[in-house]
Design an enzyme around this catalytic site. Sequence first.
Site, PDB file in Angstrom:
ATOM      1  N   ASP A  62       0.850  -1.187   0.000  1.00  0.00           N
ATOM      2  CA  ASP A  62       0.000   0.000   0.000  1.00  0.00           C
ATOM      3  C   ASP A  62       0.888   1.240   0.000  1.00  0.00           C
ATOM      4  OD1 ASP A  62      -2.108  -1.718   0.133  1.00  0.00           O
ATOM      5  OD2 ASP A  62      -2.862  -1.039   2.080  1.00  0.00           O
ATOM      6  N   HIS A 113      -6.301   2.612  -4.495  1.00  0.00           N
ATOM      7  CA  HIS A 113      -6.373   2.690  -3.030  1.00  0.00           C
ATOM      8  C   HIS A 113      -7.143   3.946  -2.612  1.00  0.00           C
ATOM      9  CE1 HIS A 113      -5.378   1.266   0.871  1.00  0.00           C
ATOM     10  NE2 HIS A 113      -4.348   2.061   1.139  1.00  0.00           N
ATOM     11  N   HIS A 117      -7.300   8.526   0.320  1.00  0.00           N
ATOM     12  CA  HIS A 117      -7.163   7.663   1.502  1.00  0.00           C
ATOM     13  C   HIS A 117      -8.248   7.964   2.537  1.00  0.00           C
ATOM     14  CE1 HIS A 117      -4.993   5.207   4.569  1.00  0.00           C
ATOM     15  NE2 HIS A 117      -4.550   4.598   3.484  1.00  0.00           N
ATOM     16  N   TYR A 154      -7.453   1.741   5.214  1.00  0.00           N
ATOM     17  CA  TYR A 154      -7.649   1.282   6.593  1.00  0.00           C
ATOM     18  C   TYR A 154      -8.344  -0.077   6.651  1.00  0.00           C
ATOM     19  CZ  TYR A 154      -7.128   6.359   7.017  1.00  0.00           C
ATOM     20  OH  TYR A 154      -6.697   7.659   6.885  1.00  0.00           O
ATOM     21  N   HIS A 207       3.792  -2.327   3.245  1.00  0.00           N
ATOM     22  CA  HIS A 207       3.660  -0.903   2.924  1.00  0.00           C
ATOM     23  C   HIS A 207       4.965  -0.384   2.338  1.00  0.00           C
ATOM     24  CE1 HIS A 207       0.487  -1.624   5.893  1.00  0.00           C
ATOM     25  NE2 HIS A 207      -0.155  -0.601   5.344  1.00  0.00           N
TER      26      HIS A 207
END
Length: 256
Positions: A62, A113, A117, A154, A207
């Site tokens: 991510d 994504h 965010h 998340y 990540h």
Amino acid sequence: MRFIILTKRSILIIMLCAILGIASASIGLNSVSKAVATVATERVIPIYSVDTKDKICSISFDAAWGNEQTDDLLNTLDKYNIKTTFFLVGSWVKKYPQSVKKIAKKGHDIGNHSADHAHMTQLSLDKMKAELKDCNSEVEKLTGKCPTLFRPPYGDYDNNVVNTVKEMNMYCVQWNIDSLDWKDPSSDQIVQNCISKLEPGSIILLHNGAKNTPAALPKLIEAIQNEGYKIVPISKIIPKGNYTTDIQGHMNLVEN
């Protein structure tokens, strides 16, 4: 002819029985209504892993903020000739266009994504769709390809999120193995967090900006390969066609 004489006590007993009967009926109806409502609002689950007997798995990254470690990760992946999946936030795409092009050129998946965010479950349907479309548009401008994979920021989702993603002909993808690299454990602990839960069809979460991920990546790749697994992008691990996900998020194709 017999006459039934009702005393005050008898009347009170009859009235009490009637009240109890009505209450029981009401409770029964409420229970049925709740059961119907539960069925009607059954939770829709994203893809956490794929049901397969083959020893294959996917590594995913991510990318939402920093970019200092992306080149190191790409170099390691090149060294081992491994292709993975990068889930990019639209604002990250705008800020680091050359990195986006490099990720795509090296043959890695690029997933959506969201644009900013955001917590998708807190958005209206229109705003949710805008988040998906905006990120897709930014990626497509740079790579010529529109993402087909989406990961909610998340890990936050509900039925509206999953169904909206499906309506846009995309797959809503989570993970069944969290490396916890975002907590900055040691590189060895990151590897252990992943290997201890590895199974056919696993999707691993990493990540691009976590402190010890670059040091952990070569160890993780070697550990996975030592277990006899092949690492492929998520687009290659997900079978095409109509599918269902069980309560744990295992993806299964629906036979025609």
